[in-house]
Scaffold this motif. Sequence first.
Motif, PDB file in Angstrom:
ATOM      1  N   TYR A 196       0.917  -1.129  -0.068  1.00  0.00           N
ATOM      2  CA  TYR A 196      -0.129   0.070  -0.094  1.00  0.00           C
ATOM      3  C   TYR A 196       0.768   1.249   0.056  1.00  0.00           C
ATOM      4  CZ  TYR A 196      -3.658   3.496   1.276  1.00  0.00           C
ATOM      5  OH  TYR A 196      -4.223   4.586   1.255  1.00  0.00           O
ATOM      6  N   LYS A 197       2.043   1.150   0.826  1.00  0.00           N
ATOM      7  CA  LYS A 197       2.883   2.557   0.540  1.00  0.00           C
ATOM      8  C   LYS A 197       3.602   2.506  -0.560  1.00  0.00           C
ATOM      9  CE  LYS A 197       3.779   2.808   5.778  1.00  0.00           C
ATOM     10  NZ  LYS A 197       4.375   3.902   6.273  1.00  0.00           N
TER      11      LYS A 197
ATOM     12  N   CYS B 240       1.065   4.042  -2.784  1.00  0.00           N
ATOM     13  CA  CYS B 240       0.610   5.623  -2.734  1.00  0.00           C
ATOM     14  C   CYS B 240       1.738   6.297  -3.102  1.00  0.00           C
ATOM     15  CB  CYS B 240       0.580   5.665  -1.126  1.00  0.00           C
ATOM     16  SG  CYS B 240      -1.031   4.916  -0.498  1.00  0.00           S
TER      17      CYS B 240
ATOM     18  N   GLU C  29       1.624   6.252  -6.798  1.00  0.00           N
ATOM     19  CA  GLU C  29       0.287   7.467  -7.276  1.00  0.00           C
ATOM     20  C   GLU C  29       0.928   8.781  -7.321  1.00  0.00           C
ATOM     21  OE1 GLU C  29      -4.224   7.069  -6.350  1.00  0.00           O
ATOM     22  OE2 GLU C  29      -3.054   7.569  -4.436  1.00  0.00           O
ATOM     23  N   THR C  30       1.636   9.142  -6.058  1.00  0.00           N
ATOM     24  CA  THR C  30       2.105  10.597  -5.831  1.00  0.00           C
ATOM     25  C   THR C  30       2.945  10.959  -6.883  1.00  0.00           C
ATOM     26  OG1 THR C  30       1.692  10.354  -3.490  1.00  0.00           O
ATOM     27  CG2 THR C  30       2.931  12.045  -4.330  1.00  0.00           C
TER      28      THR C  30
ATOM     29  N   CYS D 203      -4.670  11.342  -3.313  1.00  0.00           N
ATOM     30  CA  CYS D 203      -3.472  11.716  -2.546  1.00  0.00           C
ATOM     31  C   CYS D 203      -3.852  12.781  -1.433  1.00  0.00           C
ATOM     32  CB  CYS D 203      -2.388  12.345  -3.375  1.00  0.00           C
ATOM     33  SG  CYS D 203      -1.601  11.117  -4.481  1.00  0.00           S
TER      34      CYS D 203
ATOM     35  N   ARG E 213      -6.253  11.094   1.275  1.00  0.00           N
ATOM     36  CA  ARG E 213      -5.445  10.203   2.156  1.00  0.00           C
ATOM     37  C   ARG E 213      -4.680  10.910   3.237  1.00  0.00           C
ATOM     38  NH1 ARG E 213      -3.288   7.347  -1.660  1.00  0.00           N
ATOM     39  NH2 ARG E 213      -1.618   8.611  -1.873  1.00  0.00           N
TER      40      ARG E 213
ATOM     41  N   SER F  58      -9.133   3.495  -5.717  1.00  0.00           N
ATOM     42  CA  SER F  58      -7.871   3.866  -4.928  1.00  0.00           C
ATOM     43  C   SER F  58      -8.564   4.658  -3.621  1.00  0.00           C
ATOM     44  CB  SER F  58      -7.007   4.966  -5.601  1.00  0.00           C
ATOM     45  OG  SER F  58      -6.018   5.078  -4.731  1.00  0.00           O
TER      46      SER F  58
ATOM     47  N   SER G  95      -8.649   4.011   0.386  1.00  0.00           N
ATOM     48  CA  SER G  95      -8.354   5.093   1.578  1.00  0.00           C
ATOM     49  C   SER G  95      -9.435   5.284   2.381  1.00  0.00           C
ATOM     50  CB  SER G  95      -7.834   6.393   0.759  1.00  0.00           C
ATOM     51  OG  SER G  95      -6.943   6.175  -0.080  1.00  0.00           O
TER      52      SER G  95
END
Length: 163
Positions: free
Chosen positions: A5-6, A9, A12-13, A61, A64, A137, A141
């Motif tokens: 998951y990290k 993320c 995605e960022t 983003c 979250r 996504s 979250s």
Amino acid sequence: MKKIYKAFCAAETAVCGAAFATIVALTFMSAILRMLKVPLSWNMDLAMLLLAWASFLGADCAFRAGQMAGIDLLTRNFPKKAQNTVSLVILAAILTALLFFAHFGIKLVRSDYNRQYSSLPISFSWATLSLPVAAISMIVSTLLKIKNCIRAYGEQRDRHITK
């Protein structure tokens, strides 16, 4: 699972940042080339495609990270248990909306499959795909936020029992 998951993320960022930087570069390049009387038709379509992805993924983003606009003027003075209850109700409403976005976004992707960009040799469904992908996504979250609210209920109950 937390590592996956990290990593998701972070990816995605990174995609959001790269898409935004590319949008700025394409728009700047388009303005300069138009000034030199050499207009390009494809760069604005590509910028709009990237804008769809950057905005929807960027919303996840921000959500979250807790950076979405919120009004806590009323709830900040509530007891913690009431704040958690209000948060759970709001998160349930958000989850419901996201499920609709994902469902109907997939239908939109299917309906746009044969629609083409005027200057790019790709289907317009690549742009509309950003909605269900970002919705899924954001569902993840939201579920994690719901889990944290429920965990906070348990911690408050445990503190109350030990007092």
